[in-house]
Design a protein around this motif. Structure first.
Motif, PDB file in Angstrom:
ATOM      1  N   ALA A 231       0.833  -1.203   0.000  1.00 10.02           N
ATOM      2  CA  ALA A 231       0.000   0.000   0.000  1.00 10.02           C
ATOM      3  C   ALA A 231       0.868   1.253   0.000  1.00 10.02           C
ATOM      4  CB  ALA A 231      -0.932  -0.012   1.212  1.00 10.02           C
ATOM      5  N   ARG A 232       1.934   1.235   0.814  1.00  6.78           N
ATOM      6  CA  ARG A 232       2.826   2.401   0.880  1.00  6.78           C
ATOM      7  C   ARG A 232       3.483   2.646  -0.469  1.00  6.78           C
ATOM      8  NH1 ARG A 232       5.504   0.776   4.715  1.00  6.78           N
ATOM      9  NH2 ARG A 232       7.371  -0.059   3.677  1.00  6.78           N
ATOM     10  N   ARG A 233       3.913   1.553  -1.128  1.00  2.00           N
ATOM     11  CA  ARG A 233       4.552   1.715  -2.427  1.00  2.00           C
ATOM     12  C   ARG A 233       3.581   2.296  -3.446  1.00  2.00           C
ATOM     13  NH1 ARG A 233       6.300  -2.812  -6.816  1.00  2.00           N
ATOM     14  NH2 ARG A 233       7.270  -1.380  -8.288  1.00  2.00           N
ATOM     15  N   ALA A 234       2.325   1.809  -3.443  1.00  3.66           N
ATOM     16  CA  ALA A 234       1.337   2.318  -4.394  1.00  3.66           C
ATOM     17  C   ALA A 234       1.123   3.816  -4.213  1.00  3.66           C
ATOM     18  CB  ALA A 234       0.022   1.564  -4.240  1.00  3.66           C
ATOM     19  N   VAL A 235       1.034   4.246  -2.956  1.00  4.46           N
ATOM     20  CA  VAL A 235       0.813   5.670  -2.678  1.00  4.46           C
ATOM     21  C   VAL A 235       2.063   6.480  -3.021  1.00  4.46           C
ATOM     22  CG1 VAL A 235       0.323   7.349  -0.870  1.00  4.46           C
ATOM     23  CG2 VAL A 235      -0.925   5.188  -0.927  1.00  4.46           C
ATOM     24  N   THR A 236       3.245   5.923  -2.699  1.00  4.89           N
ATOM     25  CA  THR A 236       4.497   6.626  -3.007  1.00  4.89           C
ATOM     26  C   THR A 236       4.663   6.837  -4.509  1.00  4.89           C
ATOM     27  OG1 THR A 236       5.568   5.700  -1.043  1.00  4.89           O
ATOM     28  CG2 THR A 236       7.002   6.551  -2.775  1.00  4.89           C
ATOM     29  N   VAL A 237       4.370   5.796  -5.269  1.00  8.29           N
ATOM     30  CA  VAL A 237       4.452   5.909  -6.724  1.00  8.29           C
ATOM     31  C   VAL A 237       3.480   6.963  -7.237  1.00  8.29           C
ATOM     32  CG1 VAL A 237       4.011   4.694  -8.900  1.00  8.29           C
ATOM     33  CG2 VAL A 237       5.334   3.582  -7.107  1.00  8.29           C
ATOM     34  N   LEU A 238       2.283   7.000  -6.651  1.00  3.37           N
ATOM     35  CA  LEU A 238       1.301   8.011  -7.058  1.00  3.37           C
ATOM     36  C   LEU A 238       1.849   9.422  -6.823  1.00  3.37           C
ATOM     37  CD1 LEU A 238      -1.498   9.060  -7.897  1.00  3.37           C
ATOM     38  CD2 LEU A 238      -2.217   8.734  -5.511  1.00  3.37           C
ATOM     39  N   PHE A 239       2.423   9.656  -5.632  1.00  2.78           N
ATOM     40  CA  PHE A 239       2.922  10.992  -5.325  1.00  2.78           C
ATOM     41  C   PHE A 239       4.053  11.398  -6.260  1.00  2.78           C
ATOM     42  CE2 PHE A 239       1.409  10.630  -0.671  1.00  2.78           C
ATOM     43  CZ  PHE A 239       0.178  11.166  -1.027  1.00  2.78           C
ATOM     44  N   LYS A 240       4.931  10.443  -6.597  1.00  5.24           N
ATOM     45  CA  LYS A 240       6.024  10.754  -7.518  1.00  5.24           C
ATOM     46  C   LYS A 240       5.494  11.053  -8.915  1.00  5.24           C
ATOM     47  CE  LYS A 240       9.657   8.071  -5.206  1.00  5.24           C
ATOM     48  NZ  LYS A 240      10.588   6.918  -5.324  1.00  5.24           N
ATOM     49  N   ALA A 241       4.580  10.215  -9.370  1.00  7.53           N
ATOM     50  CA  ALA A 241       4.039  10.420 -10.718  1.00  7.53           C
ATOM     51  C   ALA A 241       3.227  11.701 -10.801  1.00  7.53           C
ATOM     52  CB  ALA A 241       3.183   9.229 -11.118  1.00  7.53           C
ATOM     53  N   ALA A 242       2.523  12.037  -9.694  1.00  9.97           N
ATOM     54  CA  ALA A 242       1.660  13.217  -9.701  1.00  9.97           C
ATOM     55  C   ALA A 242       2.444  14.513  -9.830  1.00  9.97           C
ATOM     56  CB  ALA A 242       0.813  13.246  -8.427  1.00  9.97           C
ATOM     57  N   ARG A 243       3.768  14.459  -9.632  1.00 10.93           N
ATOM     58  CA  ARG A 243       4.594  15.654  -9.807  1.00 10.93           C
ATOM     59  C   ARG A 243       4.942  15.911 -11.263  1.00 10.93           C
ATOM     60  NH1 ARG A 243       8.064  13.260  -5.587  1.00 10.93           N
ATOM     61  NH2 ARG A 243       7.254  13.873  -3.542  1.00 10.93           N
ATOM     62  N   THR A 244       4.521  15.005 -12.138  1.00 10.03           N
ATOM     63  CA  THR A 244       4.850  15.132 -13.558  1.00 10.03           C
ATOM     64  C   THR A 244       3.602  15.468 -14.374  1.00 10.03           C
ATOM     65  OG1 THR A 244       4.484  12.780 -14.043  1.00 10.03           O
ATOM     66  CG2 THR A 244       6.664  13.410 -13.249  1.00 10.03           C
ATOM     67  N   GLY A 245       3.780  16.291 -15.383  1.00 11.73           N
ATOM     68  CA  GLY A 245       2.659  16.679 -16.235  1.00 11.73           C
ATOM     69  C   GLY A 245       2.032  15.542 -17.013  1.00 11.73           C
ATOM     70  N   PRO A 246       2.839  14.634 -17.592  1.00  9.28           N
ATOM     71  CA  PRO A 246       2.235  13.551 -18.367  1.00  9.28           C
ATOM     72  C   PRO A 246       1.238  12.705 -17.579  1.00  9.28           C
ATOM     73  CG  PRO A 246       4.571  13.695 -18.873  1.00  9.28           C
ATOM     74  CD  PRO A 246       4.315  14.660 -17.745  1.00  9.28           C
ATOM     75  N   PHE A 247       1.468  12.548 -16.267  1.00  6.73           N
ATOM     76  CA  PHE A 247       0.538  11.751 -15.471  1.00  6.73           C
ATOM     77  C   PHE A 247      -0.858  12.349 -15.508  1.00  6.73           C
ATOM     78  CE2 PHE A 247      -1.745  11.115 -11.475  1.00  6.73           C
ATOM     79  CZ  PHE A 247      -1.842   9.721 -11.456  1.00  6.73           C
ATOM     80  N   TRP A 248      -0.959  13.654 -15.337  1.00  3.51           N
ATOM     81  CA  TRP A 248      -2.284  14.290 -15.291  1.00  3.51           C
ATOM     82  C   TRP A 248      -2.947  14.289 -16.661  1.00  3.51           C
ATOM     83  CZ3 TRP A 248      -4.365  14.565 -10.828  1.00  3.51           C
ATOM     84  CH2 TRP A 248      -3.560  14.679  -9.694  1.00  3.51           C
ATOM     85  N   LEU A 249      -2.161  14.398 -17.713  1.00  2.15           N
ATOM     86  CA  LEU A 249      -2.740  14.309 -19.053  1.00  2.15           C
ATOM     87  C   LEU A 249      -3.237  12.894 -19.348  1.00  2.15           C
ATOM     88  CD1 LEU A 249      -0.168  16.506 -20.979  1.00  2.15           C
ATOM     89  CD2 LEU A 249      -2.574  17.064 -20.550  1.00  2.15           C
ATOM     90  N   LEU A 250      -2.447  11.886 -18.956  1.00  4.47           N
ATOM     91  CA  LEU A 250      -2.872  10.506 -19.146  1.00  4.47           C
ATOM     92  C   LEU A 250      -4.102  10.193 -18.299  1.00  4.47           C
ATOM     93  CD1 LEU A 250       0.621   8.764 -19.157  1.00  4.47           C
ATOM     94  CD2 LEU A 250      -0.990   8.832 -21.080  1.00  4.47           C
ATOM     95  N   ALA A 251      -4.089  10.658 -17.048  1.00  7.51           N
ATOM     96  CA  ALA A 251      -5.234  10.411 -16.172  1.00  7.51           C
ATOM     97  C   ALA A 251      -6.483  11.127 -16.695  1.00  7.51           C
ATOM     98  CB  ALA A 251      -4.917  10.869 -14.754  1.00  7.51           C
ATOM     99  N   GLY A 252      -6.320  12.345 -17.189  1.00  4.88           N
ATOM    100  CA  GLY A 252      -7.467  13.091 -17.695  1.00  4.88           C
ATOM    101  C   GLY A 252      -8.069  12.463 -18.941  1.00  4.88           C
ATOM    102  N   THR A 253      -7.206  12.064 -19.881  1.00  8.59           N
ATOM    103  CA  THR A 253      -7.736  11.435 -21.095  1.00  8.59           C
ATOM    104  C   THR A 253      -8.404  10.101 -20.776  1.00  8.59           C
ATOM    105  OG1 THR A 253      -5.566  10.431 -21.527  1.00  8.59           O
ATOM    106  CG2 THR A 253      -6.056  12.520 -22.624  1.00  8.59           C
TER     107      THR A 253
END
Length: 438
Positions: A231-253
């Motif tokens: 669970a900690r790894r899943a959340v940690t990966v989310l926080f790292k990815a959320a600092r990048t623009g491509p993540f939000w574009l991929l999530a939005g599409t």
């Protein structure tokens, strides 16, 4: 000279035999395909039950849509944690447990008498179970067992969901129409249980478990140690990815993808067609035909993803989907006419063709953590689906028609096409986790 030649021939003789053998990775992919088909059975049911549950219990379309919404949201939100749990406990254990939870949730619905029980069984239990076998499961299998043909395999495994819809929709719609919704729910439970033995006996967590290198790899890859703190790894990966623009574009599409497919068409197409006088069995059969062409479109998309720029593919897919949804309200009628068949074929080819290029972009941007990142992107897909599943029911209750939700989804798809084009390319591979996959 002759002795040397004979020795060389003996050394090279086994190679053709080995090259003709089918790699174990393809058998693992086949079991994964069948597993996702079993999980897809329950996802074929929601659109068929909206009217029967409304008529039997008097629950509003919004209430039933809320149960579907919980199911879809949990399907997505569970996926990243399930991907991390697969790293810790193994694919086989997690998937077998998830199938059992789906069977329990589906089976218990036959005794429900109150709306909260629908939310618990249909929403919570089945949502958690199906989320553990979401497309993050397919991404995990692909990343571990294949180094080449990943786009093609992703397309094939993604098509499994559509294949399950194809197999079960006509049967379930006939059961609901001729008998009752309860036999259909029991059938789904039995289908999920039937897959468990195949998973336990045939699925393996890693190529190293059977002494093989991944398909296409030039050297043996040792099995990594179990990763603790899932669970900690899943959340940690989310926080790292959320600092990048491509993540939000991929999530939005992908949120728009879910809103325009699972949330809208899969949930509300049958009742919307029934509002226009089309028999339930005919509308369900049209959804099944979507499943036929979805298989073709998704496998083809995987093939294209191995060869063409995934950003442009996504833009084309979303643009075409948006155009088709804008025309749908004009095509609904009491009988199936040629323009509706054209829509079904066109829309089916595009249904989840977005998955292979989205997985490829996650892999490009986030490397060895791409399965977990894709799990979070998939969560956005299901949040979008959940929102529209609920809002579609509310729109129907308030306005007496679904037209507004079709037009809004078409406009959102146009926005997704533009978002896909501005996802930046990764040029310098960073070191460590969230690195570019080689």
């Amino acid at each position: 000279m002759t002795q040397t030649t004979d020795a060389a021939a003996a050394a090279t003789a086994p190679e053709p035999t080995r090259s003709r053998r089918i790699h174990r990775a393809w058998f693992v992919a086949a079991v994964t395909f069948v597993t996702i088909i079993g999980a897809a059975a329950f996802r074929s049911l929601p659109g068929l039950l909206i009217d029967p549950l409304h008529e039997e219990f008097g629950w509003s379309h919004g209430t039933i849509g809320a149960a579907v919404s919980i199911n879809l949201a949990l399907y997505g939100l569970t996926a990243p944690f399930a991907a991390a749990l697969m790293d810790r406990f193994g694919i086989r254990r997690i998937v077998a447990g998830a199938l059992t939870v789906i069977a329990i949730g589906s089976g218990l619905t036959v005794w429900m008498t109150a709306a909260w029980q629908l939310l618990l069984c249909w929403g919570l239990l089945v949502g958690l179970g199906s989320g553990s076998m979401a497309l993050a499961f397919a991404a995990t299998v692909t990343n571990r067992w294949f180094t080449t043909r990943r786009g093609l395999v992703t397309g094939i495994l993604t098509a499994a969901s559509a294949s399950g819809q194809l197999i079960f929709l006509p049967l379930l719609s006939w059961m609901v129409e001729a008998h009752d919704w309860r036999p259909a729910a029991v059938t789904v439970a039995l289908a999920a249980l039937a897959v468990v033995p195949f998973v336990w006996l045939l699925l393996r967590d890693h190529p190293a478990d059977v002494g093989l290198a991944p398909y296409g790899a030039e050297e043996f890859v040792p099995k990594p140690e179990p990763v603790t703190g899932a669970a900690r790894r899943a959340v940690t990966v989310l926080f790292k990815a959320a600092r990048t623009g491509p993540f939000w574009l991929l999530a939005g599409t992908f949120a728009i993808c879910g809103a325009s497919t699972n949330g809208l068409v899969q949930t509300h197409f049958v009742p919307a067609a029934h509002d226009h006088g089309m028999p339930v069995t005919a509308a369900a059969s049209l959804l099944a035909v979507i499943g036929v062409f979805d298989v073709v479109g998704t496998v083809a998309s995987g093939w294209f993803t191995d060869r063409y720029e995934p950003r442009r593919l996504l833009a084309v897919y979303y643009a075409l989907r948006g155009i088709s949804l804008l025309f749908l309200p004009m095509l609904l009628a009491p009988s199936v006419r040629p323009p509706m068949l054209f829509f079904i074929v066109f829309y089916g080819l595009d249904w989840v063709a977005t998955v292979p290029p989205t997985v490829a972009l996650c892999r490009e941007q986030y490397g060895e953590d791409s399965a977990i990142v894709f799990g979070w992107v998939l969560a956005s897909h299901q949040v979008g689906a959940a929102l529209v599943a609920f809002l579609g029911g509310v729109v129907r209750d308030v306005f007496g028609t679904y037209d507004m939700i079709w037009y809004a989804s078409g406009a959102l798809c146009a926005a997704a096409a533009l978002m896909a084009l501005v996802i930046r390319r990764r040029t310098v591979p960073p070191v460590g986790r969230l690195a570019v996959a080689g």
